[in-house]
Write a protein that holds these residues in place. Structure first.
Motif, PDB file in Angstrom:
ATOM      1  N   ILE A 158     104.741   6.392  37.783  1.00 50.19           N
ATOM      2  CA  ILE A 158     104.517   4.965  37.549  1.00 50.19           C
ATOM      3  C   ILE A 158     105.814   4.193  37.773  1.00 50.19           C
ATOM      4  O   ILE A 158     106.870   4.569  37.263  1.00 50.19           O
ATOM      5  N   GLN A 159     105.741   3.125  38.539  1.00 53.07           N
ATOM      6  CA  GLN A 159     106.888   2.242  38.699  1.00 53.07           C
ATOM      7  C   GLN A 159     106.860   1.234  37.553  1.00 53.07           C
ATOM      8  O   GLN A 159     105.992   0.355  37.505  1.00 53.07           O
ATOM      9  N   ARG A 162     106.478  -2.845  37.621  1.00 52.30           N
ATOM     10  CA  ARG A 162     105.322  -3.547  38.158  1.00 52.30           C
ATOM     11  C   ARG A 162     104.047  -3.036  37.504  1.00 52.30           C
ATOM     12  O   ARG A 162     104.006  -1.940  36.935  1.00 52.30           O
ATOM     13  N   GLU A 163     102.998  -3.846  37.585  1.00 54.23           N
ATOM     14  CA  GLU A 163     101.718  -3.466  37.002  1.00 54.23           C
ATOM     15  C   GLU A 163     101.088  -2.337  37.806  1.00 54.23           C
ATOM     16  O   GLU A 163     101.033  -2.392  39.036  1.00 54.23           O
ATOM     17  N   SER A 164     100.610  -1.298  37.093  1.00 52.09           N
ATOM     18  CA  SER A 164     100.050  -0.129  37.768  1.00 52.09           C
ATOM     19  C   SER A 164      98.877   0.423  36.964  1.00 52.09           C
ATOM     20  O   SER A 164      98.910   0.443  35.726  1.00 52.09           O
ATOM     21  N   THR A 165      97.866   0.895  37.676  1.00 56.22           N
ATOM     22  CA  THR A 165      96.738   1.560  37.018  1.00 56.22           C
ATOM     23  C   THR A 165      97.121   2.988  36.664  1.00 56.22           C
ATOM     24  O   THR A 165      97.583   3.747  37.515  1.00 56.22           O
ATOM     25  N   THR A 187      96.015   0.315  32.095  1.00 54.44           N
ATOM     26  CA  THR A 187      96.989  -0.272  33.009  1.00 54.44           C
ATOM     27  C   THR A 187      98.360  -0.335  32.355  1.00 54.44           C
ATOM     28  O   THR A 187      98.480  -0.665  31.165  1.00 54.44           O
TER      29      THR A 187
END
Length: 348
Positions: A158-159, A162-165, A187
């Motif tokens: 996961i970065q 930034r927003e990530s699922t 999320t």
């Protein structure tokens, strides 16, 4: 002629206030939670995306970012939520009664955000259910570990900027004999900058010390406003938690005690101890929620700026009250000493 005795009432009052504060903090710290641990600020948002088949008499929401899955079942409907091994876990009766199977391992694993709870030997997916009534309004919520990430560290890959699922999840419910799936997504949300809110806390602290210096009731006003604001947010946190899901003594205990002590400080204006006690209590509350200054998801349904501003206000008020009380206490010995010498000279 003998010099008159000087009664050291402030010292006795200070000891009483200090003992009272320690007693309150001890009760808060040692109080056992009623059930699962409470929601906290987080970088995760878990959302229900659908219930299939459509038109189900069951509604579901996630409370506290990703903390609790809350179900509401319409009257006249029988529904059973399955645990992690397929065993019956929560039962909703047609009359609104909600029961928990105390022999389901999920009942114990859900007491902790990361399932760090021992499961009794008589609890297993194959055990005969033993039902315990938890509420009568057809609504119940719990830490469901299928809807959130099960580790303090962010998911690998996961970065975080930034927003990530993170994942898609499903919770199975039997509704009047029909298999029903509650589906959702988890999320990751990046943190925000805490600097504006830390500046606000510092401004409140500086202004509070100045106010205490120019007005004799300035400290009382600061303590009452800070405690009342914190109590409002703490109460909102308790109301947002689903019935039977969490004990929130830390959410309302310290600000409620600070409000009482701050108000009573009017009766002890010469002693700095009551306001210091109120400051310590506000500090305890603010430290429990300091991550709200940078976490994107907060545990109440209030607007996030209101909750962040309240935490900053409580932290700043705490610092101001403690600093002002220490300044006041540091000047008291000299003044007391001079008054004693003056009394002796008068007697002579």
């Amino acid at each position: 002629m003998a010099a008159p005795k000087v009664r050291n009432r402030p010292r006795h009052a200070a000891r009483a206030w200090t003992a009272s504060t320690l007693a309150v903090l001890f009760l808060i710290a040692t109080a056992a939670p009623a059930a699962a641990d409470p929601a906290r600020p987080t970088n995760y948002r878990s959302e229900v995306t659908g219930i299939s088949p459509s038109g189900s008499p069951v509604s579901a929401t996630v409370v506290g970012g990703d903390a609790f899955l809350r179900l509401e079942v319409e009257p006249g409907v029988q529904a059973t939520v399955t645990g992690y091994g397929g065993e019956p876990y929560v039962r909703f009766d047609p009359d609104g009664a909600v029961w928990v199977n105390t022999r389901s391992p999920a009942h114990y694993l859900n007491d902790d955000r990361y399932a760090q709870t021992a499961v009794p030997v008589d609890a297993s997916v194959d055990a005969e259910p033993r039902w315990e009534l938890v509420t009568n309004d057809g609504t119940y919520g719990w830490h469901d570990h299928r809807i959130h990430w099960m580790a303090p560290a962010p998911p690998p890959g996961i970065q975080t900027d930034r927003e990530s699922t993170v994942l898609e999840w499903t919770v199975q419910v039997d509704v009047d004999g029909q298999p029903t799936a509650i589906e959702g997504t988890l999320t990751w949300l990046p943190s925000i900058s805490p600097i504006p809110w830390m500046v606000l806390a510092l401004v409140v602290a500086v202004a509070g010390v100045a106010l205490r210096g120019v007005h004799r009731l300035g400290g009382t006003l600061l303590a009452v406003v800070g405690a009342a604001s914190a109590l409002l947010v703490g109460g909102a946190e308790v109301l947002a938690a689903p019935p039977g899901a969490a004990d929130e003594l830390l959410a309302i205990g310290p600000p409620a005690a600070a409000l009482v002590v701050g108000t009573l400080s009017v009766l002890h204006r010469r002693s700095p101890t009551p306001l210091m006690v109120a400051g310590v209590l506000l500090g305890v509350w603010a430290m429990q929620r300091v991550s709200a200054l940078w976490m994107p998801e907060l545990p109440t349904e209030l607007a996030t700026p209101i909750e962040r501003a309240t935490v900053a206000l409580a932290a700043g008020a705490s610092l101001a009250l403690v600093v002002a009380a220490l300044q006041s206490a540091s000047t008291r010995p000299a003044a007391t000493g001079s008054s004693v010498e003056s009394s002796k000279e008068t007697t002579a």
